[in-house]
Design a protein around this motif. Sequence first.
Motif, PDB file in Angstrom:
ATOM      1  N   LEU A 229       0.832  -1.206   0.000  1.00 29.18           N
ATOM      2  CA  LEU A 229       0.000   0.000   0.000  1.00 29.18           C
ATOM      3  C   LEU A 229       0.866   1.254   0.000  1.00 29.18           C
ATOM      4  CD1 LEU A 229      -2.720  -1.090   2.596  1.00 29.18           C
ATOM      5  CD2 LEU A 229      -2.802  -1.247   0.098  1.00 29.18           C
ATOM      6  N   ALA A 230       1.936   1.230   0.784  1.00 30.65           N
ATOM      7  CA  ALA A 230       2.841   2.379   0.802  1.00 30.65           C
ATOM      8  C   ALA A 230       3.523   2.559  -0.551  1.00 30.65           C
ATOM      9  CB  ALA A 230       3.878   2.193   1.908  1.00 30.65           C
ATOM     10  N   GLY A 231       3.905   1.437  -1.188  1.00 33.16           N
ATOM     11  CA  GLY A 231       4.532   1.529  -2.502  1.00 33.16           C
ATOM     12  C   GLY A 231       3.599   2.122  -3.547  1.00 33.16           C
ATOM     13  N   ARG A 232       2.332   1.706  -3.514  1.00 30.83           N
ATOM     14  CA  ARG A 232       1.374   2.274  -4.476  1.00 30.83           C
ATOM     15  C   ARG A 232       1.150   3.750  -4.226  1.00 30.83           C
ATOM     16  NH1 ARG A 232      -2.599  -2.633  -3.432  1.00 30.83           N
ATOM     17  NH2 ARG A 232      -1.529  -4.243  -4.615  1.00 30.83           N
ATOM     18  N   ALA A 233       1.094   4.152  -2.950  1.00 27.10           N
ATOM     19  CA  ALA A 233       0.895   5.567  -2.633  1.00 27.10           C
ATOM     20  C   ALA A 233       2.066   6.408  -3.121  1.00 27.10           C
ATOM     21  CB  ALA A 233       0.701   5.736  -1.129  1.00 27.10           C
ATOM     22  N   LEU A 234       3.278   5.880  -2.990  1.00 27.90           N
ATOM     23  CA  LEU A 234       4.447   6.627  -3.459  1.00 27.90           C
ATOM     24  C   LEU A 234       4.475   6.723  -4.978  1.00 27.90           C
ATOM     25  CD1 LEU A 234       7.214   5.276  -1.049  1.00 27.90           C
ATOM     26  CD2 LEU A 234       6.119   7.522  -1.025  1.00 27.90           C
ATOM     27  N   ARG A 235       4.048   5.645  -5.657  1.00 27.40           N
ATOM     28  CA  ARG A 235       4.039   5.691  -7.122  1.00 27.40           C
ATOM     29  C   ARG A 235       2.990   6.653  -7.642  1.00 27.40           C
ATOM     30  NH1 ARG A 235       4.901   0.062  -6.548  1.00 27.40           N
ATOM     31  NH2 ARG A 235       2.669  -0.347  -6.826  1.00 27.40           N
ATOM     32  N   ARG A 236       1.888   6.787  -6.931  1.00 23.80           N
ATOM     33  CA  ARG A 236       0.837   7.701  -7.371  1.00 23.80           C
ATOM     34  C   ARG A 236       1.125   9.139  -6.984  1.00 23.80           C
ATOM     35  NH1 ARG A 236      -4.498   4.181  -5.586  1.00 23.80           N
ATOM     36  NH2 ARG A 236      -4.215   2.484  -7.083  1.00 23.80           N
ATOM     37  N   SER A 237       2.058   9.356  -6.045  1.00 24.24           N
ATOM     38  CA  SER A 237       2.363  10.703  -5.598  1.00 24.24           C
ATOM     39  C   SER A 237       3.062  11.477  -6.707  1.00 24.24           C
ATOM     40  CB  SER A 237       3.258  10.644  -4.352  1.00 24.24           C
ATOM     41  OG  SER A 237       3.652  11.943  -3.982  1.00 24.24           O
ATOM     42  N   PRO A 238       2.669  12.733  -6.930  1.00 20.19           N
ATOM     43  CA  PRO A 238       3.317  13.528  -7.981  1.00 20.19           C
ATOM     44  C   PRO A 238       4.609  14.186  -7.541  1.00 20.19           C
ATOM     45  CG  PRO A 238       1.530  14.780  -7.017  1.00 20.19           C
ATOM     46  CD  PRO A 238       1.522  13.429  -6.326  1.00 20.19           C
ATOM     47  N   ALA A 239       5.134  13.767  -6.390  1.00 19.01           N
ATOM     48  CA  ALA A 239       6.335  14.454  -5.863  1.00 19.01           C
ATOM     49  C   ALA A 239       7.518  14.294  -6.795  1.00 19.01           C
ATOM     50  CB  ALA A 239       6.678  13.905  -4.482  1.00 19.01           C
ATOM     51  N   GLY A 240       7.605  13.129  -7.470  1.00 16.39           N
ATOM     52  CA  GLY A 240       8.731  12.904  -8.358  1.00 16.39           C
ATOM     53  C   GLY A 240       8.552  13.479  -9.739  1.00 16.39           C
ATOM     54  N   ASP A 241       7.417  14.100 -10.013  1.00 18.24           N
ATOM     55  CA  ASP A 241       7.142  14.670 -11.318  1.00 18.24           C
ATOM     56  C   ASP A 241       7.563  16.138 -11.309  1.00 18.24           C
ATOM     57  OD1 ASP A 241       6.238  15.385 -13.762  1.00 18.24           O
ATOM     58  OD2 ASP A 241       4.167  14.727 -13.470  1.00 18.24           O
ATOM     59  N   PRO A 242       8.492  16.557 -12.170  1.00 19.02           N
ATOM     60  CA  PRO A 242       8.920  17.972 -12.165  1.00 19.02           C
ATOM     61  C   PRO A 242       7.775  18.926 -12.442  1.00 19.02           C
ATOM     62  CG  PRO A 242      10.430  16.603 -13.459  1.00 19.02           C
ATOM     63  CD  PRO A 242       9.241  15.752 -13.140  1.00 19.02           C
ATOM     64  N   ARG A 243       6.743  18.478 -13.143  1.00 17.51           N
ATOM     65  CA  ARG A 243       5.632  19.367 -13.448  1.00 17.51           C
ATOM     66  C   ARG A 243       4.848  19.720 -12.207  1.00 17.51           C
ATOM     67  NH1 ARG A 243       2.799  15.976 -18.084  1.00 17.51           N
ATOM     68  NH2 ARG A 243       3.312  14.381 -16.536  1.00 17.51           N
ATOM     69  N   SER A 244       4.964  18.866 -11.131  1.00 21.65           N
ATOM     70  CA  SER A 244       4.238  19.168  -9.905  1.00 21.65           C
ATOM     71  C   SER A 244       4.802  20.391  -9.194  1.00 21.65           C
ATOM     72  CB  SER A 244       4.273  17.958  -8.957  1.00 21.65           C
ATOM     73  OG  SER A 244       5.613  17.678  -8.580  1.00 21.65           O
ATOM     74  N   LEU A 245       6.051  20.762  -9.533  1.00 21.83           N
ATOM     75  CA  LEU A 245       6.664  21.931  -8.914  1.00 21.83           C
ATOM     76  C   LEU A 245       6.202  23.243  -9.567  1.00 21.83           C
ATOM     77  CD1 LEU A 245      10.292  20.583  -8.548  1.00 21.83           C
ATOM     78  CD2 LEU A 245       8.455  20.536  -6.851  1.00 21.83           C
ATOM     79  N   VAL A 246       5.584  23.146 -10.737  1.00 20.48           N
ATOM     80  CA  VAL A 246       5.127  24.344 -11.449  1.00 20.48           C
ATOM     81  C   VAL A 246       3.690  24.630 -11.039  1.00 20.48           C
ATOM     82  CG1 VAL A 246       4.738  25.372 -13.699  1.00 20.48           C
ATOM     83  CG2 VAL A 246       6.651  23.782 -13.352  1.00 20.48           C
ATOM     84  N   PRO A 247       3.413  25.809 -10.505  1.00 21.76           N
ATOM     85  CA  PRO A 247       2.031  26.103 -10.076  1.00 21.76           C
ATOM     86  C   PRO A 247       1.123  26.172 -11.295  1.00 21.76           C
ATOM     87  CG  PRO A 247       3.385  28.068  -9.940  1.00 21.76           C
ATOM     88  CD  PRO A 247       4.324  26.929 -10.248  1.00 21.76           C
ATOM     89  N   ALA A 248      -0.096  25.729 -11.093  1.00 23.90           N
ATOM     90  CA  ALA A 248      -1.098  25.772 -12.161  1.00 23.90           C
ATOM     91  C   ALA A 248      -1.947  27.007 -11.990  1.00 23.90           C
ATOM     92  CB  ALA A 248      -1.963  24.503 -12.076  1.00 23.90           C
ATOM     93  N   TYR A 249      -2.214  27.676 -13.098  1.00 31.14           N
ATOM     94  CA  TYR A 249      -3.026  28.895 -13.096  1.00 31.14           C
ATOM     95  C   TYR A 249      -4.271  28.648 -13.947  1.00 31.14           C
ATOM     96  CZ  TYR A 249       1.251  31.031 -11.382  1.00 31.14           C
ATOM     97  OH  TYR A 249       2.375  31.324 -10.668  1.00 31.14           O
ATOM     98  N   ASP A 250      -5.360  29.134 -13.428  1.00 25.90           N
ATOM     99  CA  ASP A 250      -6.605  29.037 -14.186  1.00 25.90           C
ATOM    100  C   ASP A 250      -6.621  30.095 -15.266  1.00 25.90           C
ATOM    101  OD1 ASP A 250      -8.439  28.363 -11.143  1.00 25.90           O
ATOM    102  OD2 ASP A 250      -7.470  26.982 -12.577  1.00 25.90           O
ATOM    103  N   GLU A 251      -6.992  29.675 -16.447  1.00 29.29           N
ATOM    104  CA  GLU A 251      -7.052  30.655 -17.541  1.00 29.29           C
ATOM    105  C   GLU A 251      -8.395  31.356 -17.556  1.00 29.29           C
ATOM    106  OE1 GLU A 251      -6.264  28.574 -21.091  1.00 29.29           O
ATOM    107  OE2 GLU A 251      -4.193  28.042 -20.556  1.00 29.29           O
TER     108      GLU A 251
END
Length: 199
Positions: free
Chosen positions: A177-199
């Motif tokens: 369960l912990a492994g699946r949670a870590l794989r689903r976490s966007p922490a390792g995705d560089p795009r997660s560091l970029v804030p999203a803005y509503d257009e």
Amino acid sequence: MTGPEFARRSPGTPATSGTPGTSGASGTSGASGTAGAAGAPASAARAGGWWRVVGSWWWTNPRELAGRIVAVALLTASGYIHLDLYGDGYRVIPKIGDMFLLQESGAFAVSALLLLRATPLLRLAAAGLAAGALVGFVLSRTVGVFDFTERGLQPSPDALLSVLTEVALLLTLAAPLAGRALRRSPAGDPRSLVPAYDE
């Protein structure tokens, strides 16, 4: 237009072509041959399907299989420890003996089923048995269980082995369960560091 171009036949007479009896024999033999040829692959497919079903029940991937075997071994060990304590004298303690008997029986039954397939329900049952044993251990050394109390890690070494086995079982069951949670976490995705803005 007369002559060989058209053949006159009386009404109701069916048209036939070729040698009489040839079409019937060839049709029968062709149908039986086709059925026989189709029957062999069908039976082979059914046999292969059964093997695939059995294999999917037990084998999924090496990591999952290894975790399942470890969980089965730990749950079986927990059941054996409670069985040993039950035989050493806990069976004569009112209500406590019955709880030990239920614990060991449930551990052996769930471990046998868990060996076949690690369904979420079986994983939950194994975790419940381990957590229940740990809760009973804590209660018996604090407020008591049905007026039954014990001290420290007595009886030794069964008490310590039981605690270590059940803690290890809970960690083994929680690892996927912990492994699946870590794989689903966007922490390792560089795009997660970029804030999203509503257009």
